[in-house]
Design a protein around this motif. Structure first.
Motif, short mmCIF file in Angstrom:
data_model
loop_
_atom_site.label_atom_id
_atom_site.label_comp_id
_atom_site.label_asym_id
_atom_site.label_seq_id
_atom_site.Cartn_x
_atom_site.Cartn_y
_atom_site.Cartn_z
N ALA A 9 -27.71 15.26 52.43
CA ALA A 9 -27.74 15.07 51.38
C ALA A 9 -27.43 15.55 49.95
O ALA A 9 -27.29 17.05 50.78
CB ALA A 9 -29.35 14.81 51.09
N THR A 10 -27.52 15.31 49.04
CA THR A 10 -27.02 16.52 48.08
C THR A 10 -27.89 16.21 46.89
O THR A 10 -27.99 14.74 46.77
CB THR A 10 -25.21 16.27 47.28
OG1 THR A 10 -25.60 15.17 46.94
CG2 THR A 10 -24.60 16.55 49.16
N ASN A 11 -28.41 17.11 45.97
CA ASN A 11 -28.51 16.82 45.11
C ASN A 11 -28.08 18.47 44.07
O ASN A 11 -28.03 19.06 43.91
CB ASN A 11 -30.81 17.31 45.02
CG ASN A 11 -31.77 17.05 44.03
OD1 ASN A 11 -31.38 17.96 42.87
ND2 ASN A 11 -31.71 16.42 43.93
N THR A 12 -27.96 17.26 42.49
CA THR A 12 -27.13 17.73 41.28
C THR A 12 -28.42 17.61 40.23
O THR A 12 -28.03 17.40 38.89
CB THR A 12 -25.72 17.83 41.17
OG1 THR A 12 -25.96 16.15 41.38
CG2 THR A 12 -25.12 17.93 41.92
N ASP A 13 -29.59 17.52 40.61
CA ASP A 13 -30.37 16.73 39.77
C ASP A 13 -30.57 17.54 37.78
O ASP A 13 -30.39 18.52 38.38
CB ASP A 13 -32.12 16.53 39.98
CG ASP A 13 -32.30 15.74 40.39
OD1 ASP A 13 -31.48 15.00 40.66
OD2 ASP A 13 -33.43 15.50 41.25
N LEU A 14 -30.60 17.31 37.01
CA LEU A 14 -30.30 17.96 36.00
C LEU A 14 -31.24 18.75 35.56
O LEU A 14 -31.44 19.19 34.33
CB LEU A 14 -29.80 17.20 34.75
CG LEU A 14 -28.15 16.60 34.86
CD1 LEU A 14 -27.75 15.59 33.82
CD2 LEU A 14 -27.16 17.36 35.18
N ASP A 15 -32.96 18.32 35.59
CA ASP A 15 -33.73 18.58 35.29
C ASP A 15 -33.95 19.92 35.36
O ASP A 15 -35.07 20.42 35.12
CB ASP A 15 -35.07 17.89 35.23
CG ASP A 15 -35.30 17.34 36.90
OD1 ASP A 15 -34.40 18.04 37.49
OD2 ASP A 15 -36.70 17.64 37.30
N ALA A 24 -34.20 22.25 48.25
CA ALA A 24 -35.90 21.29 48.58
C ALA A 24 -35.72 20.06 48.28
O ALA A 24 -35.53 19.60 49.06
CB ALA A 24 -36.62 22.60 48.45
N ARG A 25 -35.55 19.67 47.71
CA ARG A 25 -35.15 18.29 46.72
C ARG A 25 -33.70 17.69 47.84
O ARG A 25 -33.85 16.71 48.48
CB ARG A 25 -34.92 18.10 45.91
CG ARG A 25 -35.67 18.40 45.14
CD ARG A 25 -35.61 18.29 42.78
NE ARG A 25 -35.93 18.77 42.27
CZ ARG A 25 -36.27 18.41 40.80
NH1 ARG A 25 -34.76 17.79 40.51
NH2 ARG A 25 -36.91 18.92 39.87
N ALA A 26 -33.08 18.29 48.46
CA ALA A 26 -31.56 17.91 49.03
C ALA A 26 -32.55 18.22 50.64
O ALA A 26 -31.92 17.23 51.00
CB ALA A 26 -30.87 18.97 49.33
#
Length: 313
Positions: A9-15, A24-26
């Motif tokens: 999984a990946t995560n690039t959230d803008l918030d 941690a989100r990924a």
């Protein structure tokens, strides 16, 4: 039993621009995409280089471990877990895979969770001169009898002096040292370093151009420079479609690039027929290539005049 990729999984959230939070989100997304609970994971390795406020102690892995609730208490039926940072620049994730395999092969851990990604230490998403994409990625590894697993790591490094590529100039930063970082570019050509690592891996695996041309082998490429994948394919003499990089809009995810490339290739369908998936990580200082066989090789036994030999098919 071979090491297998259970989930990614990946995560690039803008918030947020906090690497700790993005990682941690990924990690949570990675576990959510599997049938593995956090209580079953016995190891967490962090390979992210650039982090919030240039923190070096405690280990970033421990901060991420706490955020996802991994092995925080010793309880009956709960797997003891430990975590550590493995700093090896752009090639960190591939070295972490090799490290995790040592524990998976002996049965010391059943599942290993690897996290990667980077952010500017100011935790501002866009900072002039900082070349890497803010984000994170996670890779969950386990063991399976139906996979061929990973093969030896092949790496190449610059031949010149090992000058620092990132540092904090305390004289200039003053009291803002925790939110400052300077990056130097301009080592050896990343294409040549990467090509050398790939050629060594391909030769060790007994692959040839036909494997890439016919879709039996796929090369996953990072994005240290614009057009890196196409230039690498031309240098190696592979068809462009056999080299899959990260989505151009992502820029350079640096330590998280191998996971981005893997998911990009999986979503595009090019992994469906691949027997060999080559993970490549590279920048202008070092490159590493690691072959992954998602399926166990078929072994045929043939008898000729009393002699018996085996053929991988």
């Amino acid at each position: 039993m071979g090491t297998t990729i259970v989930a990614a999984a990946t995560n690039t959230d803008l918030d947020t621009a906090s690497y700790f939070e993005l990682a941690a989100r990924a990690a949570r997304s990675c576990l959510d995409d599997s049938d593995v609970s956090v209580d079953e994971v016995g190891m967490l390795i962090n390979v992210g280089v650039f982090r919030d406020e240039n923190i070096s102690e405690p280990a970033v892995s421990a901060l991420i471990q706490k955020r996802i609730g991994l092995g925080l208490e010793y309880q009956p039926g709960r797997v003891p877990a430990f975590s550590f940072d493995l700093m090896h620049g752009a090639t960190g994730l591939l070295h972490a895979i090799n490290t995790a395999e040592c524990f998976l092969a002996t049965g010391d851990v059943e599942y290993a969770l690897l996290v990667a990604g980077d952010t500017h230490p100011s935790t501002r998403r866009y900072v002039a001169g900082f070349p890497y994409t803010t984000g994170a990625a996670a890779l969950l590894l386990g063991s399976s009898p139906s996979t061929g697993g990973f093969c030896p790591l092949h790496s190449r490094e610059t031949s010149g002096p090992a000058d620092p590529s990132a540092w904090v100039n305390l004289g200039e930063a003053g009291a803002n040292g925790r939110s400052a970082m300077r990056i130097r570019h301009g080592g050896e050509d990343p294409i040549e370093l990467a090509a050398a690592a790939v050629r060594a891996c391909v030769a060790d695996e007994g692959l040839d151009n036909a494997d890439f041309a016919e879709g039996r082998a796929v090369l996953l490429a990072p994005a240290p420079i614009v057009g890196f994948g196409a230039s690498l394919a031309e240098t190696l003499g592979y068809r462009t479609e056999s080299v899959v990089g990260v989505a151009p809009a992502l820029g350079d995810p640096y330590t998280a690039a191998p996971v981005h490339a893997y998911l990009h290739a999986r979503e595009s369908g090019v992994l469906a027929a691949a027997d060999s998936v080559l993970f490549l990580a590279a920048d202008d200082a070092a490159a590493a290539c690691l072959a992954y066989h998602p399926r166990a090789a078929a072994v045929a036994t043939v008898s000729t005049g009393g002699a018996v030999w085996r053929e991988r098919g």
